[in-house]
Scaffold this motif. Structure first.
Motif, PDB file in Angstrom:
ATOM      1  N   ARG A  64      -3.983  -9.186   9.929  1.00 52.44           N
ATOM      2  CA  ARG A  64      -3.831 -10.507  10.555  1.00 52.44           C
ATOM      3  C   ARG A  64      -2.358 -10.866  10.814  1.00 52.44           C
ATOM      4  N   THR A  65      -1.451  -9.903  10.607  1.00 48.36           N
ATOM      5  CA  THR A  65      -0.035 -10.217  10.776  1.00 48.36           C
ATOM      6  C   THR A  65       0.551  -9.414  11.937  1.00 48.36           C
ATOM      7  N   PRO A  66       0.746 -10.067  13.062  1.00 43.15           N
ATOM      8  CA  PRO A  66       1.249  -9.344  14.230  1.00 43.15           C
ATOM      9  C   PRO A  66       2.623  -8.744  13.948  1.00 43.15           C
ATOM     10  N   GLY A  67       2.824  -7.531  14.431  1.00 46.63           N
ATOM     11  CA  GLY A  67       4.149  -6.904  14.318  1.00 46.63           C
ATOM     12  C   GLY A  67       4.382  -6.172  13.021  1.00 46.63           C
ATOM     13  N   MET A  68       3.431  -6.240  12.084  1.00 49.42           N
ATOM     14  CA  MET A  68       3.609  -5.524  10.811  1.00 49.42           C
ATOM     15  C   MET A  68       2.537  -4.449  10.690  1.00 49.42           C
ATOM     16  N   ARG A  69       2.956  -3.270  10.231  1.00 46.98           N
ATOM     17  CA  ARG A  69       1.954  -2.215  10.007  1.00 46.98           C
ATOM     18  C   ARG A  69       2.254  -1.478   8.711  1.00 46.98           C
ATOM     19  N   LEU A  70       1.175  -0.947   8.132  1.00 47.32           N
ATOM     20  CA  LEU A  70       1.290  -0.173   6.902  1.00 47.32           C
ATOM     21  C   LEU A  70       1.910   1.174   7.243  1.00 47.32           C
ATOM     22  N   ALA A  71       3.032   1.510   6.611  1.00 51.57           N
ATOM     23  CA  ALA A  71       3.708   2.774   6.915  1.00 51.57           C
ATOM     24  C   ALA A  71       3.456   3.832   5.853  1.00 51.57           C
ATOM     25  N   GLU A  72       3.203   3.395   4.620  1.00 50.32           N
ATOM     26  CA  GLU A  72       2.999   4.376   3.549  1.00 50.32           C
ATOM     27  C   GLU A  72       2.343   3.718   2.346  1.00 50.32           C
ATOM     28  N   ARG A  73       1.472   4.491   1.710  1.00 52.55           N
ATOM     29  CA  ARG A  73       0.982   4.099   0.385  1.00 52.55           C
ATOM     30  C   ARG A  73       0.937   5.354  -0.472  1.00 52.55           C
ATOM     31  N   ARG A  74       1.576   5.274  -1.632  1.00 53.54           N
ATOM     32  CA  ARG A  74       1.623   6.458  -2.503  1.00 53.54           C
ATOM     33  C   ARG A  74       1.555   5.998  -3.951  1.00 53.54           C
ATOM     34  N   ALA A  75       0.772   6.704  -4.763  1.00 53.83           N
ATOM     35  CA  ALA A  75       0.642   6.322  -6.176  1.00 53.83           C
ATOM     36  C   ALA A  75       1.937   6.626  -6.919  1.00 53.83           C
ATOM     37  N   VAL A  76       2.315   5.713  -7.815  1.00 50.15           N
ATOM     38  CA  VAL A  76       3.487   5.945  -8.669  1.00 50.15           C
ATOM     39  C   VAL A  76       3.085   5.657 -10.122  1.00 50.15           C
ATOM     40  N   PRO A  77       3.820   6.229 -11.077  1.00 46.02           N
ATOM     41  CA  PRO A  77       3.503   5.969 -12.481  1.00 46.02           C
ATOM     42  C   PRO A  77       3.748   4.501 -12.827  1.00 46.02           C
ATOM     43  N   PRO A  78       3.228   3.947 -13.890  1.00 50.43           N
ATOM     44  CA  PRO A  78       2.438   4.638 -14.894  1.00 50.43           C
ATOM     45  C   PRO A  78       0.933   4.630 -14.584  1.00 50.43           C
ATOM     46  N   PHE A  79       0.255   5.624 -15.059  1.00 50.04           N
ATOM     47  CA  PHE A  79      -1.210   5.751 -15.069  1.00 50.04           C
ATOM     48  C   PHE A  79      -1.847   5.783 -13.679  1.00 50.04           C
ATOM     49  N   GLY A  80      -1.059   5.901 -12.610  1.00 53.89           N
ATOM     50  CA  GLY A  80      -1.642   5.879 -11.268  1.00 53.89           C
ATOM     51  C   GLY A  80      -2.249   4.535 -10.899  1.00 53.89           C
ATOM     52  N   HIS A  81      -1.921   3.479 -11.675  1.00 59.29           N
ATOM     53  CA  HIS A  81      -2.481   2.152 -11.376  1.00 59.29           C
ATOM     54  C   HIS A  81      -1.563   1.362 -10.453  1.00 59.29           C
ATOM     55  N   PHE A  82      -0.471   1.981 -10.040  1.00 62.93           N
ATOM     56  CA  PHE A  82       0.530   1.296  -9.222  1.00 62.93           C
ATOM     57  C   PHE A  82       0.764   2.109  -7.949  1.00 62.93           C
ATOM     58  N   SER A  83       1.163   1.426  -6.894  1.00 64.94           N
ATOM     59  CA  SER A  83       1.469   2.129  -5.645  1.00 64.94           C
ATOM     60  C   SER A  83       2.800   1.680  -5.092  1.00 64.94           C
ATOM     61  N   LEU A  84       3.466   2.631  -4.429  1.00 66.74           N
ATOM     62  CA  LEU A  84       4.606   2.270  -3.588  1.00 66.74           C
ATOM     63  C   LEU A  84       4.008   2.036  -2.201  1.00 66.74           C
ATOM     64  N   ILE A  85       4.271   0.877  -1.643  1.00 65.42           N
ATOM     65  CA  ILE A  85       3.678   0.497  -0.353  1.00 65.42           C
ATOM     66  C   ILE A  85       4.810   0.086   0.585  1.00 65.42           C
ATOM     67  N   ARG A  86       4.805   0.682   1.767  1.00 67.65           N
ATOM     68  CA  ARG A  86       5.821   0.307   2.772  1.00 67.65           C
ATOM     69  C   ARG A  86       5.130  -0.296   3.991  1.00 67.65           C
TER      70      ARG A  86
END
Ligand SMILES: C[S@@+](CC[C@H](N)C(=O)[O-])C[C@H]1O[C@@H](n2cnc3c(N)ncnc32)[C@H](O)[C@@H]1O
Length: 234
Positions: A192-214
């Motif tokens: 719903r946000t014009p001009g913004m797009r998901l560029a990356e999602r990757r799991a980061v520690p700890p426990f794989g419960h977190f993500s780096l999102i760009r």
């Protein structure tokens, strides 16, 4: 535009500020090491874009000494006690590249539009009362071609972990964060946000419960545009 309604806030500012006033003296000891790899991954991603970086929820300033001196850093946080620690750190490490640290609400940033090449928020979005309002603000203060770079808790879609996160949510709230936080909230926000797009999602520690999102903002000629394509690895 998404037709799904945003959930009402299950966290309020008073609870969050009270929680982080209590965390401030021990935060680095408890969360310094455990979040370090994710934090360093976010800093590396931010430095690829470079320029002027806003770190939202900068907390005790634990990430500040790790940024390249070539980057100009601004930090904001809602918690004065956390920010006091960040000021001490800036002095201790003589961080001349830190432009300023301000008490400020992520949902109501006072910077003008298009002020930053990167808006970084590590372990923050799931702790603010209205995450989508904060993301709107991040997008607003971002320059065209810039990136929002998050380290975020991402809850499980199903299974035992989902049940545990649901059960733990009332306690997590008192500690100042959410244990339930589905990635869907990010995909709905992007849709719903014009001009913004998901560029990356990757799991980061700890426990794989977190993500780096760009998230990348359209326009500009910066490296956000060049690095463009969606990458997913988790
Ligand atoms: C889990 S800590 C993360 C601190 C640091 N970014 C790190 O990676 O260790 C969350 C931080 O977000 C801040 N915060 C929570 N809600 C906020 C809001 N609405 N505006 C600005 N900061 C907020 C808290 O005060 C706290 O310092």
């Amino acid at each position: 535009m998404s037709t799904l309604a945003e959930p009402e806030s299950d966290l309020d500012m008073r609870t969050v500020t009270k929680a982080y006033a209590r965390w401030a003296p021990v935060y680095d000891f408890v969360f310094g090491q455990v979040f370090e790899r994710g934090r360093l991954a976010a800093i590396a991603a931010a430095e690829k874009v470079g320029g002027r970086i806003l770190e939202v929820g900068v907390g005790t300033g634990i990430s500040l000494p790790h940024y390249s001196k070539a980057c100009q850093i601004c930090g904001v946080d809602i918690s004065e006690p956390m920010l006091r620690k960040a000021h001490e750190r800036v002095e201790e490490f003589n961080l001349g590249n830190v432009e300023g640290l301000w008490v400020m609400d992520a949902e109501k940033l006072t910077f003008p539009d298009a002020s930053f090449d990167v808006v970084a928020a590590q372990h923050v979005v799931s702790t603010v009362p209205n995450p989508e309002a904060a993301l709107d603000e991040f997008a607003r203060v971002l320059k065209p071609g810039g990136e929002i770079i998050l380290i975020s808790r991402v809850g499980a879609d199903a299974g035992l972990r989902r049940s545990f996160e649901h059960w733990f949510q009332p306690a997590a709230r008192k500690l100042g964060w959410r244990s339930e936080f589905l990635f869907e909230r990010y995909t709905q926000w992007t849709a719903r946000t014009p001009g913004m797009r998901l560029a990356e999602r990757r799991a980061v520690p700890p426990f794989g419960h977190f993500s780096l999102i760009r998230f990348a903002k359209d326009g500009g000629t910066g490296s956000a545009r060049i690095n463009g394509g969606m990458r997913e690895a988790s």
